[in-house]
Design a protein around this motif. Sequence first.
Motif, mmCIF file in Angstrom:
data_model
loop_
_atom_site.group_PDB
_atom_site.id
_atom_site.type_symbol
_atom_site.label_atom_id
_atom_site.label_comp_id
_atom_site.label_asym_id
_atom_site.label_seq_id
_atom_site.Cartn_x
_atom_site.Cartn_y
_atom_site.Cartn_z
ATOM 1 N N PHE A 87 -3.636 1.858 -3.484
ATOM 2 C CA PHE A 87 -3.057 3.732 -3.334
ATOM 3 C C PHE A 87 -3.786 4.491 -2.456
ATOM 4 O O PHE A 87 -5.281 3.936 -2.480
ATOM 5 C CB PHE A 87 -3.170 4.369 -4.170
ATOM 6 C CG PHE A 87 -1.775 4.221 -5.381
ATOM 7 C CD1 PHE A 87 -0.773 5.098 -5.395
ATOM 8 C CD2 PHE A 87 -2.040 3.451 -6.677
ATOM 9 C CE1 PHE A 87 0.365 4.263 -5.882
ATOM 10 C CE2 PHE A 87 -0.941 2.475 -7.180
ATOM 11 C CZ PHE A 87 -0.074 3.668 -7.129
ATOM 12 N N GLY A 88 -3.491 5.557 -1.570
ATOM 13 C CA GLY A 88 -4.312 6.747 -0.744
ATOM 14 C C GLY A 88 -4.033 7.045 -0.188
ATOM 15 O O GLY A 88 -3.234 8.140 -1.092
ATOM 16 N N TRP A 89 -4.956 8.224 0.463
ATOM 17 C CA TRP A 89 -3.897 9.938 -0.134
ATOM 18 C C TRP A 89 -4.712 10.096 1.791
ATOM 19 O O TRP A 89 -5.913 10.338 1.799
ATOM 20 C CB TRP A 89 -5.309 10.687 -0.896
ATOM 21 C CG TRP A 89 -4.586 11.802 -1.422
ATOM 22 C CD1 TRP A 89 -3.523 12.818 -0.692
ATOM 23 C CD2 TRP A 89 -5.587 13.250 -1.991
ATOM 24 N NE1 TRP A 89 -3.109 14.187 -1.339
ATOM 25 C CE2 TRP A 89 -5.041 14.116 -1.532
ATOM 26 C CE3 TRP A 89 -6.723 13.007 -2.661
ATOM 27 C CZ2 TRP A 89 -5.222 15.213 -2.437
ATOM 28 C CZ3 TRP A 89 -7.247 14.084 -2.946
ATOM 29 C CH2 TRP A 89 -6.668 14.841 -3.147
ATOM 30 N N THR A 134 0.875 -0.965 0.047
ATOM 31 C CA THR A 134 -0.058 0.080 0.039
ATOM 32 C C THR A 134 0.949 1.238 0.104
ATOM 33 O O THR A 134 1.577 1.401 0.776
ATOM 34 C CB THR A 134 -0.849 0.089 1.090
ATOM 35 O OG1 THR A 134 -2.006 -1.594 1.304
ATOM 36 C CG2 THR A 134 -1.707 1.035 0.846
ATOM 37 N N ARG A 173 -6.554 0.763 -8.045
ATOM 38 C CA ARG A 173 -7.334 1.189 -6.699
ATOM 39 C C ARG A 173 -6.658 1.816 -5.884
ATOM 40 O O ARG A 173 -5.150 1.905 -5.734
ATOM 41 C CB ARG A 173 -6.983 -0.727 -6.357
ATOM 42 C CG ARG A 173 -7.058 -1.661 -7.019
ATOM 43 C CD ARG A 173 -6.374 -3.282 -6.927
ATOM 44 N NE ARG A 173 -7.014 -3.447 -5.876
ATOM 45 C CZ ARG A 173 -7.971 -4.958 -5.643
ATOM 46 N NH1 ARG A 173 -8.358 -4.428 -6.408
ATOM 47 N NH2 ARG A 173 -8.219 -4.643 -3.901
ATOM 48 N N ILE A 174 -7.709 1.915 -5.573
ATOM 49 C CA ILE A 174 -7.144 3.399 -4.550
ATOM 50 C C ILE A 174 -8.962 3.306 -3.258
ATOM 51 O O ILE A 174 -9.321 3.213 -2.943
ATOM 52 C CB ILE A 174 -7.974 4.793 -4.911
ATOM 53 C CG1 ILE A 174 -6.902 5.459 -6.507
ATOM 54 C CG2 ILE A 174 -8.152 6.125 -4.442
ATOM 55 C CD1 ILE A 174 -7.402 6.177 -7.064
ATOM 56 N N LEU A 184 0.316 9.683 -9.033
ATOM 57 C CA LEU A 184 -0.454 8.600 -9.330
ATOM 58 C C LEU A 184 -0.528 8.302 -11.664
ATOM 59 O O LEU A 184 -0.193 7.046 -11.859
ATOM 60 C CB LEU A 184 -2.249 8.764 -9.225
ATOM 61 C CG LEU A 184 -3.177 7.604 -8.346
ATOM 62 C CD1 LEU A 184 -1.891 8.643 -6.798
ATOM 63 C CD2 LEU A 184 -4.296 8.228 -7.438
ATOM 64 N N LEU A 235 -13.476 11.240 -3.716
ATOM 65 C CA LEU A 235 -13.219 10.264 -2.949
ATOM 66 C C LEU A 235 -13.652 10.028 -1.855
ATOM 67 O O LEU A 235 -14.033 8.776 -1.186
ATOM 68 C CB LEU A 235 -11.225 10.079 -2.976
ATOM 69 C CG LEU A 235 -10.752 10.109 -4.055
ATOM 70 C CD1 LEU A 235 -9.272 10.029 -4.445
ATOM 71 C CD2 LEU A 235 -10.909 8.652 -5.224
ATOM 72 N N PHE A 284 -0.274 14.340 -5.016
ATOM 73 C CA PHE A 284 -1.924 13.569 -5.748
ATOM 74 C C PHE A 284 -1.553 12.802 -7.309
ATOM 75 O O PHE A 284 -1.173 11.497 -7.304
ATOM 76 C CB PHE A 284 -2.854 13.101 -5.340
ATOM 77 C CG PHE A 284 -3.961 12.060 -4.931
ATOM 78 C CD1 PHE A 284 -3.310 10.974 -4.413
ATOM 79 C CD2 PHE A 284 -4.672 12.097 -5.109
ATOM 80 C CE1 PHE A 284 -4.375 9.708 -4.402
ATOM 81 C CE2 PHE A 284 -5.863 10.764 -5.442
ATOM 82 C CZ PHE A 284 -5.216 10.043 -4.600
ATOM 83 N N VAL A 290 -11.295 0.091 -0.860
ATOM 84 C CA VAL A 290 -10.499 0.155 -1.490
ATOM 85 C C VAL A 290 -11.754 -0.433 -3.234
ATOM 86 O O VAL A 290 -13.222 -0.869 -2.947
ATOM 87 C CB VAL A 290 -10.020 -0.882 -1.935
ATOM 88 C CG1 VAL A 290 -9.182 -1.055 -3.503
ATOM 89 C CG2 VAL A 290 -8.530 -1.160 -0.672
#
Length: 255
Positions: free
Chosen positions: A82-84, A58, A243-244, A72, A97, A68, A114
């Motif tokens: 992925f995360g933010w 991750t 995938r976020i 990406l 999101l 971001f 996700v």
Amino acid sequence: MHVYLYDAFVRTGPYARVMKTIENRLTDLELSGKMIKLAAFSNPRSMLLDELRSGAKTAIVIGDENTFGRVLTKCADVEMVFGWIPIGRDVSTREQLDVPYGEESCRTIAARRVIELPVLKVNDRYAIALAHVPMTRVWISVDGKYALGPMGESMEVAICNLRSLPWCEEAHAQFMNQEDLYVHIRPLAAGKQSRWRPQYAPLTSLPFSRMTMYGKAPFELFLDGQRSKETRVTIERAAHSIRIIAGKNRVRVAS
């Protein structure tokens, strides 16, 4: 295993205290991981490929919209989730999101809900959020079924994924959870135009798998905010998706 990519500005000025709070919250949630600073000339793709080989699954981006999007766009084909954690002035995509600002987004990361988003392939580049051509004279071919031209007037074009523009916000909200990509086209109305208050023809929204835009003269293309001049671009859905981690009110969930 998590890895965190943070923009240099988050450890300076008014954001330094926010960043410290975020680090403490991540520790409390047992989400600690390797912190990597993104310098101006850093290559996030090579960084994440190294971390992937070391077992990271991750990647969390800490920074603003530009941070971001930069990660990406460069890492769209890296097989990680992925995360933010949004910090900064320009963080409007977080609303798409359903991700809270700053420290509160740590709970979203912990929940790990996700979603899977399509990736735009634009010639030999990738885009995650938005491809935008400002008002200009271009011709469009959509899946070999439709051919649209300016018919004497200019038009504005947008392919929205994570971000939209004010003029196509309603259309994007209508189609954002569909499997197809959509192109939104806003032509100028025929006839004499006011310099200060232009009149527009009705908006057209079309699903597509592959489309081509071309012009007799170079036109501006903004790809996740990065400007270029083009005479011909082909836009299609990439073979892979991304995938976020998103909030509970974002609908499209990964299988």
